[in-house]
Design an enzyme around this catalytic site. Structure first.
Site, PDB file in Angstrom:
ATOM      1  N   SER A   1       0.925  -1.296  -0.065  1.00 39.57           N
ATOM      2  CA  SER A   1       0.141  -0.089  -0.013  1.00 39.57           C
ATOM      3  C   SER A   1       0.960   0.992   0.044  1.00 39.57           C
ATOM      4  O   SER A   1       1.945   1.235   0.414  1.00 39.57           O
ATOM      5  CB  SER A   1      -0.820   0.011   1.301  1.00 39.57           C
ATOM      6  OG  SER A   1      -0.104   0.017   2.477  1.00 39.57           O
ATOM      7  N   LYS A   2       0.440   2.310  -0.668  1.00 39.77           N
ATOM      8  CA  LYS A   2       1.169   3.531  -0.812  1.00 39.77           C
ATOM      9  C   LYS A   2       1.328   4.242   0.462  1.00 39.77           C
ATOM     10  O   LYS A   2       2.034   5.029   0.784  1.00 39.77           O
ATOM     11  CB  LYS A   2       0.491   4.415  -1.791  1.00 39.77           C
ATOM     12  CG  LYS A   2      -0.551   4.947  -1.593  1.00 39.77           C
ATOM     13  CD  LYS A   2      -1.203   6.049  -2.651  1.00 39.77           C
ATOM     14  CE  LYS A   2      -2.791   6.585  -2.460  1.00 39.77           C
ATOM     15  NZ  LYS A   2      -3.185   7.078  -3.360  1.00 39.77           N
ATOM     16  N   ARG A   3       0.656   3.753   1.522  1.00 37.08           N
ATOM     17  CA  ARG A   3       0.720   4.535   2.987  1.00 37.08           C
ATOM     18  C   ARG A   3       2.041   3.862   3.634  1.00 37.08           C
ATOM     19  O   ARG A   3       2.723   4.728   4.209  1.00 37.08           O
ATOM     20  CB  ARG A   3      -0.130   3.976   3.613  1.00 37.08           C
ATOM     21  CG  ARG A   3      -0.876   5.247   4.588  1.00 37.08           C
ATOM     22  CD  ARG A   3      -2.263   5.012   5.147  1.00 37.08           C
ATOM     23  NE  ARG A   3      -2.572   3.839   5.904  1.00 37.08           N
ATOM     24  CZ  ARG A   3      -2.059   3.671   7.192  1.00 37.08           C
ATOM     25  NH1 ARG A   3      -1.373   4.620   7.853  1.00 37.08           N
ATOM     26  NH2 ARG A   3      -2.408   2.655   7.747  1.00 37.08           N
TER      27      ARG A   3
ATOM     28  N   ASN B   1       4.468   2.181   1.602  1.00 34.05           N
ATOM     29  CA  ASN B   1       5.770   1.957   0.390  1.00 34.05           C
ATOM     30  C   ASN B   1       5.209   2.807  -0.813  1.00 34.05           C
ATOM     31  O   ASN B   1       4.184   2.761  -1.039  1.00 34.05           O
ATOM     32  CB  ASN B   1       5.818   0.685  -0.132  1.00 34.05           C
ATOM     33  CG  ASN B   1       6.847  -0.194   0.709  1.00 34.05           C
ATOM     34  OD1 ASN B   1       8.002   0.043   0.763  1.00 34.05           O
ATOM     35  ND2 ASN B   1       6.373  -1.416   1.435  1.00 34.05           N
TER      36      ASN B   1
ATOM     37  N   ARG C   1       4.227  11.860   2.869  1.00 34.35           N
ATOM     38  CA  ARG C   1       4.079  10.422   3.464  1.00 34.35           C
ATOM     39  C   ARG C   1       5.246  10.204   4.734  1.00 34.35           C
ATOM     40  O   ARG C   1       5.123   9.848   5.580  1.00 34.35           O
ATOM     41  CB  ARG C   1       3.895   9.247   2.669  1.00 34.35           C
ATOM     42  CG  ARG C   1       2.694   9.072   2.214  1.00 34.35           C
ATOM     43  CD  ARG C   1       2.322   7.993   1.250  1.00 34.35           C
ATOM     44  NE  ARG C   1       1.265   8.465   0.371  1.00 34.35           N
ATOM     45  CZ  ARG C   1       1.386   8.604  -0.832  1.00 34.35           C
ATOM     46  NH1 ARG C   1       2.893   8.246  -1.517  1.00 34.35           N
ATOM     47  NH2 ARG C   1       0.418   9.009  -1.554  1.00 34.35           N
TER      48      ARG C   1
END
Ligand code: GLU
Length: 491
Positions: free
Chosen positions: A251-253, A255, A466
């Site tokens: 998940s982009k959260r 990576n 992030r």
């Protein structure tokens, strides 16, 4: 028989490394057997699909060195290769299913469906079956005469077990009780994934479907559709999903997941492709560094292992280092120029840097943050700002959400977005900008953060926001829930 595989991305966001991973295995599987690899765009979700996303997907797969023999950009004998251009084909096939009694028009309203689902919950059933959805014949006639909207749904068995064969997993059993009367054609006349996918795979003469394991539960519907049409089903092969280092779904959260991030952060396409080739697969001699050609030469799908492959940016960076060290200096010089150190990019940055330069020597330190992948940030980096650290973290998350929704990335749009958010959150722009500055540039002593984000581009900018949120301790599930509510109420 000629082996034909396909990749069928939906152009609804950034080009995802998971898409490239599936594409790579499809290409290798087909080409290792002298077959063909097709690219089809699944853009039936018209609200979310964009031409920009489609272009970015094609560009980034090409950047990686992948290559397809048929597709929207190269044509081929089975076109069009964009589902939005194949509406008539789906309609015709759907009519055929209705005529044969395998599908039916469903006039149920949204309120009725909500009610039915409530009843379902109470009775402990999992899915809506044709019998649940049926309306008295005269009611159907009435709604039809009134021109009310309808969808087409497929008939599915009420009970029993469906057995699906998978090339890697063998026989998979799924209870029909888990399978609902799937919508095939929506009220706007567009097909759903299931209908379009089956019709296209058949018409495009696809022999093997290699796709992510998240589609296993759809396989019974697909198998049934092939039976209804009287078509032979391609061989199915569900590849293991990529995972974060903590084993959750990538998940982009946790990576960066966009290929564009890796491109902008200075990874070599060969290295990224090499790394994707190691996701669940290995060379017979277990070598870690290999080219696409070498992978093709040794490809055997049975060497895919089903344990969730971990996509770990640190390992990727290590592998990328191996690739860099094997370049001749001449080659590396060319690569660096192609990447960022070219005249065009210099000309973009100079207007920002010039006013702050006394000597040429000031240039590199001023712009080095634009070339870095990630910045060496710590909590202390934010400590000098006026707002509390928690408040800064929240504002960074809110900004990230807004910027993730931003369609067109330009300095002016970024500025308007940030300004609006700061007003809505009732924070002075100067205080609001300070944590953004640190997150994006690593310092507050740089040129405008809006210009910096414009130059960094969306992928690196978002990744840095992030990273900053993480550096500030991240946000747990509970906090995120609270923030989401607050964010939604901002208007
Ligand atoms: N459009 C689907 C996706 O984006 C394709 C799935 C498939 O390969 O069947 O994942």
């Amino acid at each position: 028989m000629t082996v034909r595989t396909r990749i069928a991305p939906s152009p609804t966001g950034d080009p995802h490394v998971g898409t490239a991973y599936i594409a790579l295995f499809n290409q290798c599987f087909a080409q290792a057997q002298g077959g063909q690899f097709v690219l089809r765009i699944e853009d039936t979700d018209q609200a979310r699909s964009t031409p920009e996303s489609e272009q970015a997907i094609l560009d980034s797969l090409r950047w990686l060195g992948l290559d397809w023999q048929e597709g929207p950009d190269v044509g081929g004998p089975h076109g069009p290769y964009r589902q939005s251009e194949r509406g008539g084909i789906y309609k015709k096939h759907c009519d055929e299913l209705v005529a044969k009694g395998h599908a039916f028009h469903c006039y149920r309203t949204a309120e009725e469906l909500d009610q039915l689902r409530e009843q379902l919950k109470e009775s402990g059933k999992a899915t809506l079956k044709p019998s649940d959805l049926a309306l008295p014949a005269e009611e159907v006639e009435k709604r039809k005469a009134a021109g009310e909207p309808y969808v087409v749904r497929m008939n599915v068995p009420e009970s029993g077990t469906c057995v699906v064969e998978d090339l890697l997993r063998g026989a998979i059993e799924i209870d029909w009780a888990q399978v609902d009367a799937q919508i095939l054609l929506k009220s706007d006349g567009m097909p759903t994934y299931h209908l379009a996918n089956v019709v296209d795979d058949h018409l495009m003469e696809i022999t093997h479907v290699l796709r992510g394991e998240e589609w296993i539960n759809s396989a019974p519907k697909h198998k049934l559709l092939y039976e209804y049409f009287g078509w032979e089903m391609p061989v199915l092969c569900h590849l293991p999903l990529l995972r974060n280092p903590d084993k959750t779904k990538l998940s982009k959260r946790k990576n960066p997941t966009s290929i564009l991030y890796y491109q902008r952060a200075g990874f070599m396409p060969e290295a990224l492709l090499n790394y994707l080739g190691r996701m669940g697969w290995s060379m017979p001699d277990e070598s870690e560094k290999f080219t696409l050609d070498e992978m093709l030469k040794h490809f055997d799908i049975q060497r895919v292992s089903l344990g969730g492959p971990v996509f770990d940016v640190e390992k990727l960076s290590w592998l990328n280092g191996l690739w860099i060290r094997e370049l001749q200096d001449e080659q590396l010089a060319d690569r660096l120029q192609q990447w960022l150190l070219n005249r065009e990019n210099l000309l973009k940055v100079l207007p920002q840097a010039k006013g702050r330069m006394e000597t040429f020597g000031d240039f590199m330190p001023l712009v080095s943050f634009l070339a870095a992948g990630q910045l060496p940030l710590t909590e202390d980096s934010f400590a000098g700002n006026r707002l509390e650290l928690d408040e800064q973290k929240k504002l960074l998350q809110f900004t990230l959400w807004r910027l993730e929704a931003l369609r067109s990335w330009s300095k002016d749009n970024i500025f308007a977005t940030v300004k609006e958010l700061s007003t809505q959150m009732d924070i002075k722009l100067k205080d609001f900008n300070a944590p953004l500055f640190v997150a994006i540039s690593g310092t507050t002593a740089s040129f405008s953060v809006m210009d910096a984000m414009g130059l960094l581009g969306p992928d690196l900018s978002r990744a840095r926001l992030r990273q900053a949120i993480d550096v500030l301790g991240g946000a747990g599930k509970k906090v995120l829930k609270r923030w989401e509510k607050e964010f939604a109420s901002l208007g």
